[in-house]
Structure formats: structure tokens, C-alpha cells
Design a protein around this motif. Structure first.
Motif, short mmCIF file in Angstrom:
data_model
loop_
_atom_site.label_atom_id
_atom_site.label_comp_id
_atom_site.label_asym_id
_atom_site.label_seq_id
_atom_site.Cartn_x
_atom_site.Cartn_y
_atom_site.Cartn_z
N LEU A 1 0.63 -1.30 0.24
CA LEU A 1 -0.10 0.07 0.16
C LEU A 1 0.93 1.22 0.09
CD1 LEU A 1 -2.75 -1.26 2.56
CD2 LEU A 1 -2.94 -1.00 0.00
N GLY A 2 2.17 1.17 0.11
CA GLY A 2 3.06 2.41 0.06
C GLY A 2 3.00 2.93 1.33
N LEU A 3 2.75 2.29 2.43
CA LEU A 3 2.98 2.84 3.66
C LEU A 3 4.54 2.68 4.33
CD1 LEU A 3 -0.51 1.73 4.94
CD2 LEU A 3 -0.05 4.04 3.90
N GLN A 4 5.23 1.80 4.08
CA GLN A 4 6.41 1.65 4.49
C GLN A 4 7.53 1.08 3.36
OE1 GLN A 4 5.64 -0.93 7.80
NE2 GLN A 4 7.04 -2.46 7.10
N ASP B 1 -4.53 -8.36 6.78
CA ASP B 1 -3.76 -7.08 6.93
C ASP B 1 -3.92 -6.02 5.86
OD1 ASP B 1 -2.81 -7.64 9.73
OD2 ASP B 1 -1.42 -8.86 8.93
N LEU B 2 -4.18 -6.49 4.70
CA LEU B 2 -4.31 -5.62 3.67
C LEU B 2 -5.73 -4.65 4.04
CD1 LEU B 2 -3.50 -7.64 0.35
CD2 LEU B 2 -2.72 -5.44 0.88
N VAL B 3 -6.73 -5.57 4.26
CA VAL B 3 -7.87 -4.82 4.69
C VAL B 3 -7.69 -3.92 5.68
CG1 VAL B 3 -10.25 -5.04 5.39
CG2 VAL B 3 -9.26 -6.73 3.63
N GLU B 4 -7.07 -4.38 6.81
CA GLU B 4 -6.89 -3.71 8.11
C GLU B 4 -6.10 -2.29 7.74
OE1 GLU B 4 -5.40 -5.47 11.62
OE2 GLU B 4 -7.24 -6.74 11.71
N GLN B 5 -5.00 -2.47 7.10
CA GLN B 5 -4.04 -1.42 6.97
C GLN B 5 -4.63 -0.35 6.04
OE1 GLN B 5 -1.10 -0.65 8.41
NE2 GLN B 5 -1.49 -2.71 9.81
N ARG B 6 -5.37 -0.82 5.12
CA ARG B 6 -6.12 -0.01 3.90
C ARG B 6 -7.07 1.02 4.71
NH1 ARG B 6 -7.45 -3.59 0.50
NH2 ARG B 6 -5.70 -3.15 -0.92
N ALA B 7 -7.81 0.12 5.62
CA ALA B 7 -8.77 1.02 6.61
C ALA B 7 -8.23 1.89 7.39
CB ALA B 7 -9.47 0.02 7.21
N GLN B 8 -7.02 1.76 8.02
CA GLN B 8 -6.48 2.43 8.85
C GLN B 8 -5.78 3.77 8.08
OE1 GLN B 8 -3.35 0.38 11.44
NE2 GLN B 8 -5.00 -1.21 11.97
N ALA B 9 -5.24 3.40 6.94
CA ALA B 9 -4.73 4.65 6.15
C ALA B 9 -5.93 5.41 5.59
CB ALA B 9 -3.77 3.85 5.09
#
Length: 328
Positions: free
Chosen positions: A204-207, A318-326
């Protein structure tokens, strides 16, 4: 209606076991340490039917109160300081909770059921980390225990104490020697979840990357949701015993990285992964692989979720969780 008390209910095993027991019509009680436990809301949201009790494995009096309040037919001791790396930094606390805590809950069960040693059936969460410097491949119930961490040593104490209470007092006390078992509910400090979260964030480009320790260590990884069924099956047997619970297949950290990165369309993970000696264990456990023949033949238990499916499940979650958090 059968009644069960679960310590360590805030962990992945506690949540999956609660769901299993509730589906079987149990009345389930969970032991929560501290009034402001950060995972309290998680438990209430995931298994709202569970009745929560306050208690601590280091406090025998609180365990006796929990026994009286829940009046259980079955007790599952899943509570522990279970992050191996942490145990070197806090060996004494790990010993108090993961080791001596087993003695406390066994004693609470014994005192509660003093008039009938079979009144309560007890499950102890033993660990493949007890094998440590493995003396036999694969590892089975009779393999010599040689722990290589304070956590492993504490688990050995709890394991043998469970056997001692079974043999000394006639208690129906069983231990499940569980090999590594993972899920989307695994804590982010564990290497499997650390990887699934990092891979999702990289996608997702977050890290930019992930820092690891020993990439060659091998483990026998299964799905926590499968393994809690084995716990329940042990307590349904007429005779208490100890069982290795494993898939019988081993994979390296490198293989774990292969599957996790492939799940997000990245074939070469080398540019994203660095190693740091800080993440190396002082005494490494190189190869753990279990022989669960006894559990398969006696309990009729078999793992259902394979390694690749497990890792893909964790990355997808985790894709779903991290996308939601971002907010994406």
C-alpha cells in the motif's frame, strides 16, 4: 450446559477456543488481568457471550475466586507471557507467569475439586519451544526436552507440573504440546504477523521495507483455529494425556517471505528485507517439526489449513486492516 473457564482469553487461542466452545453450547468464562486491560474491548466485540472475570495467574486467591464464580467443568490454561524474545529481557516475570502461574491454576483446580479429582478437566498449553535444542527429528511426546529460552524453561516447568498433578492427585489434566500456530489474530510482535503486516503496508506504499533476524530458522506452522479443536478433544477423552499438535511440515522464514510477498504480487522480496543482529535470539532454535501421530490416531484430529493458505489468509486480513487505517 457445560461450563468452561479460559485463562489467556485475550490471545488468539483464547478467542478461537471461546468461539468453538460457544458453538458447542458451553457457558464460557474468561479470565482478564487488570481492570484496564487493553484487549478487553476486543474480547467483548469478538465473543460478547463470554462472561469475564478479573484474575491473575500470579495470584492464587484470585484464581480460587474465579473457580467459585465460574464453577467450571473444564479449565483451559492458555495464559502466559508468550513472546519468546521478551522472555530474555524479563526472565523473572516470564517465570512467574508462564511457569509458576501453571502451579497456581493447578492448585486452584485441585482445591476447588478436592472432593472429586475428576470434577474438573484441565488443559495446559505446553509448547514446542520446550524441545529447543532438538534431540530428535521430528519431535514427539517422548522426545527429551531441552529448552533454549527462559520462556521454554518456564513452559517445561508448567508441563511437568501438570503431569505431576495428574499422577499425584488423579486429576484429569492434559497438556497440548502445540507447535507454532498462527492466524490473523496473532500479535504483531510475532514474526508471522510482523511479516504479514509489513508486506501489506509495503504493497500500500505505507512503508519501505522490513527488518528481520534469522531467515533460515524453520518452524512447523499451523492455523490456530485448527489447534483449539485439539485442546477441546483432549478434554473429551476418558483418560488424560499429553499430545503433540503439529502439521508435520516445516518451512523457513525465507519460505514465509516467499508466500507473503507473492500474495501481493511481489516475486523478489530481497530489496525490501534487511537483517539486523538485534533480532537474533541469544540461543536459536533452528528446526522444529512435530509428529502428531498420537493426536491423529487417539483424538481423530487433523490440521485443515495448509501453510500457504494460512499465510495468504493473514496477508489478506492485514491488507484490509491497513487500508482501512490509512483511509484508502
Amino acid at each position: 450446559m457445560a461450563r468452561a473457564l479460559i485463562t489467556g482469553i485475550t490471545g488468539q487461542d483464547g478467542l478461537y477456543l471461546s468461539e468453538l466452545l460457544l458453538s458447542k453450547g458451553y457457558e464460557v468464562f474468561g479470565l482478564i488481568r487488570g481492570q484496564n486491560n487493553p484487549k478487553l474491548d476486543l474480547v467483548r466485540a469478538t465473543v460478547p457471550e463470554v462472561k469475564l472475570l478479573t484474575g491473575d495467574l500470579t495470584d492464587l486467591s484470585s484464581l480460587l475466586r474465579a473457580m467459585e464464580s465460574s464453577q467450571p467443568d473444564e479449565v483451559y490454561n492458555l495464559g502466559a507471557i508468550s513472546f519468546v524474545a521478551y522472555s530474555w529481557e524479563n526472565a523473572m516475570l516470564t517465570t512467574d507467569v508462564t511457569g509458576k502461574g501453571v502451579l497456581n491454576i493447578l492448585e486452584a483446580v485441585r482445591l476447588y475439586s478436592h472432593d472429586d479429582p475428576h470434577k474438573v478437566r484441565f488443559y495446559q498449553a505446553s509448547s514446542s519451544e520446550m524441545f529447543g535444542k532438538v534431540q530428535e527429528v521430528p519431535q514427539r511426546e517422548s522426545t527429551l526436552l531441552w529448552p533454549r529460552s527462559p520462556y521454554g524453561v518456564a513452559k517445561v516447568f508448567g508441563h511437568y507440573m501438570t503431569i505431576n498433578y495428574r499422577e499425584s492427585y488423579g486429576m484429569h489434566a492434559s497438556s497440548g504440546i502445540l507447535f507454532n500456530h498462527e492466524s490473523p489474530r496473532r500479535g504483531p510482535e510475532f514474526v508471522t504477523r510482523k511479516i504479514s503486516q509489513a508486506v501489506s503496508r509495503i504493497k500500500l506504499g505505507l512503508q519501505d521495507g522490513i527488518t528481520m533476524g534469522n531467515l533460515d530458522a524453520k518452524r512447523d506452522w499451523g492455523f490456530a483455529g485448527d489447534y483449539v479443536e485439539a485442546m477441546w478433544l483432549m478434554l473429551q477423552q476418558d483418560t488424560a494425556d499429553d499430545y503433540v499438535i503439529s502439521t508435520g511440515v516445516t518451512h523457513s522464514i525465507k519460505e514465509l517471505l516467499d508466500v507473503a510477498f507473492a500474495a501481493v504480487g511481489i516475486d523478489d522480496w530481497a530489496p525490501y528485507v534487511t537483517q539486523d543482529p538485534r533480532f537474533m535470539r541469544p540461543a536459536e532454535v533452528e528446526l522444529l517439526i512435530g509428529d502428531s501421530t498420537k493426536a491423529r490416531t487417539t483424538l481423530g484430529w487433523e490440521p485443515k489449513v495448509a501453510f500457504t493458505e494460512l499465510v495468504q489468509m493473514m496477508v489478506a486480513n492485514d491488507l484490509v486492516e491497513q487500508r482501512a487505517q490509512a483511509g484508502r
